[in-house]
Design a protein around this motif. Structure first.
Motif, PDB file in Angstrom:
ATOM      1  N   GLU A 269      38.314  14.131  12.893  1.00 48.87           N
ATOM      2  CA  GLU A 269      38.326  13.553  14.233  1.00 48.87           C
ATOM      3  C   GLU A 269      37.443  14.297  15.243  1.00 48.87           C
ATOM      4  OE1 GLU A 269      39.100  10.815  17.255  1.00 48.87           O
ATOM      5  OE2 GLU A 269      39.063  10.709  15.087  1.00 48.87           O
TER       6      GLU A 269
ATOM      7  N   GLN B 148      36.010  13.968  29.184  1.00 48.86           N
ATOM      8  CA  GLN B 148      34.984  12.933  29.188  1.00 48.86           C
ATOM      9  C   GLN B 148      35.307  11.868  30.237  1.00 48.86           C
ATOM     10  OE1 GLN B 148      34.763  10.368  25.764  1.00 48.86           O
ATOM     11  NE2 GLN B 148      32.597   9.971  26.084  1.00 48.86           N
ATOM     12  N   ASP B 149      36.575  11.449  30.307  1.00 45.28           N
ATOM     13  CA  ASP B 149      36.997  10.456  31.294  1.00 45.28           C
ATOM     14  C   ASP B 149      36.659  10.901  32.717  1.00 45.28           C
ATOM     15  OD1 ASP B 149      38.129   9.015  29.196  1.00 45.28           O
ATOM     16  OD2 ASP B 149      40.205   9.533  29.728  1.00 45.28           O
TER      17      ASP B 149
ATOM     18  N   ASP C  41      35.541   5.934  21.155  1.00 46.37           N
ATOM     19  CA  ASP C  41      36.438   7.087  21.159  1.00 46.37           C
ATOM     20  C   ASP C  41      37.858   6.706  20.808  1.00 46.37           C
ATOM     21  OD1 ASP C  41      37.737   6.182  23.427  1.00 46.37           O
ATOM     22  OD2 ASP C  41      37.011   7.781  24.716  1.00 46.37           O
TER      23      ASP C  41
ATOM     24  N   MET D  23      30.248  11.288  21.524  1.00 43.92           N
ATOM     25  CA  MET D  23      29.928  11.783  22.872  1.00 43.92           C
ATOM     26  C   MET D  23      28.438  12.042  23.012  1.00 43.92           C
ATOM     27  SD  MET D  23      32.993  14.121  24.274  1.00 43.92           S
ATOM     28  CE  MET D  23      34.661  13.503  24.357  1.00 43.92           C
TER      29      MET D  23
ATOM     30  N   ARG E  66      47.397   9.144  30.383  1.00 46.55           N
ATOM     31  CA  ARG E  66      45.961   8.835  30.418  1.00 46.55           C
ATOM     32  C   ARG E  66      45.769   7.331  30.560  1.00 46.55           C
ATOM     33  NH1 ARG E  66      41.958   8.204  25.591  1.00 46.55           N
ATOM     34  NH2 ARG E  66      39.953   8.263  26.657  1.00 46.55           N
TER      35      ARG E  66
ATOM     36  N   ALA F  26      33.586  18.772  27.488  1.00 52.39           N
ATOM     37  CA  ALA F  26      34.209  18.106  26.341  1.00 52.39           C
ATOM     38  C   ALA F  26      33.433  18.403  25.064  1.00 52.39           C
ATOM     39  CB  ALA F  26      34.293  16.603  26.585  1.00 52.39           C
TER      40      ALA F  26
ATOM     41  N   ARG G 203      38.887  14.165  25.407  1.00 49.69           N
ATOM     42  CA  ARG G 203      38.759  12.790  25.911  1.00 49.69           C
ATOM     43  C   ARG G 203      39.015  12.725  27.410  1.00 49.69           C
ATOM     44  NH1 ARG G 203      41.800   9.539  21.070  1.00 49.69           N
ATOM     45  NH2 ARG G 203      40.032   9.519  19.649  1.00 49.69           N
TER      46      ARG G 203
ATOM     47  N   LEU H 136      34.368  12.347  17.240  1.00 55.82           N
ATOM     48  CA  LEU H 136      34.311  12.266  18.694  1.00 55.82           C
ATOM     49  C   LEU H 136      33.102  13.020  19.249  1.00 55.82           C
ATOM     50  CD1 LEU H 136      35.663  11.094  21.166  1.00 55.82           C
ATOM     51  CD2 LEU H 136      37.162  13.096  21.227  1.00 55.82           C
TER      52      LEU H 136
ATOM     53  N   ARG I 226      31.544  15.724  30.547  1.00 56.78           N
ATOM     54  CA  ARG I 226      31.138  15.563  29.149  1.00 56.78           C
ATOM     55  C   ARG I 226      30.658  16.871  28.527  1.00 56.78           C
ATOM     56  NH1 ARG I 226      28.466  10.307  27.077  1.00 56.78           N
ATOM     57  NH2 ARG I 226      29.487   9.801  28.993  1.00 56.78           N
TER      58      ARG I 226
ATOM     59  N   VAL J 222      41.733  17.409  21.036  1.00 54.57           N
ATOM     60  CA  VAL J 222      40.922  16.185  21.036  1.00 54.57           C
ATOM     61  C   VAL J 222      41.279  15.314  22.242  1.00 54.57           C
ATOM     62  CG1 VAL J 222      40.581  13.990  19.823  1.00 54.57           C
ATOM     63  CG2 VAL J 222      40.365  16.139  18.580  1.00 54.57           C
ATOM     64  N   LEU J 223      42.572  15.177  22.526  1.00 55.76           N
ATOM     65  CA  LEU J 223      42.976  14.407  23.708  1.00 55.76           C
ATOM     66  C   LEU J 223      42.455  15.055  24.990  1.00 55.76           C
ATOM     67  CD1 LEU J 223      46.646  13.393  22.859  1.00 55.76           C
ATOM     68  CD2 LEU J 223      44.705  11.869  23.193  1.00 55.76           C
TER      69      LEU J 223
END
Length: 144
Positions: free
Chosen positions: A74, A50-51, A142, A82, A16, A58, A47, A78, A55, A43-44
């Motif tokens: 966590e 989202q990247d 984040d 978001m 990432r 996510a 993310r 997050l 969204r 969670v990753l």
């Protein structure tokens, strides 16, 4: 060689950071096949979504994660950020409050909630002040 979920997550995080979201996503999917309950992998993956500008996906993933792992702070943090970054300030409050409850040792959590309340215009007994242009928002909140 078969890898465990944690090592796949570490590799995905590195990919990432190198701007290789497709390869990172493939590793996270593999990690989730090995350990479907891996909060770290989910969670990753959120993310990464989202990247990639996904969204809503996510947020949906994090919403499911907060239901399946309600005591893990966590996903709550997050999810709140978001919503905040998307301008859905009212939706950000409850997840960030939950995160603060689960992580009383996180000195930043009350400050983040206070900033969010100010952006919402919830000034308590203080006289209303104009909102700063552009709003401060949770920049880089984040964590990665």
């Amino acid at each position: 060689m078969v890898q465990d979920s944690a090592s796949l997550c570490r590799e995905a995080l590195a990919l990432r950071g190198q701007g290789k979201p497709g390869k990172a996503a493939a590793l996270l999917e593999q990690a989730l096949r090995i350990d479907p309950g891996s909060v770290e992998a989910a969670v990753l993956f959120a993310r990464l979504l989202q990247d990639q500008g996904r969204r809503d996906e996510a947020v949906a993933l994090l919403g499911r994660l907060t239901q399946s792992h309600p005591r893990d702070p966590e996903p709550w943090r997050l999810l709140g950020f978001m919503h905040w970054q998307a301008g859905r300030l009212a939706h950000a409050v409850a997840p960030l409050q939950r995160h603060a409850q689960l992580r009383p040792d996180d000195a930043g959590a009350p400050l983040q909630l206070a900033q969010l309340q100010l952006e919402l215009g919830d000034w308590g007994d203080a006289p209303a002040r104009p909102r700063p242009a552009g709003g401060a928002g949770p920049a880089a909140a984040d964590g990665g």
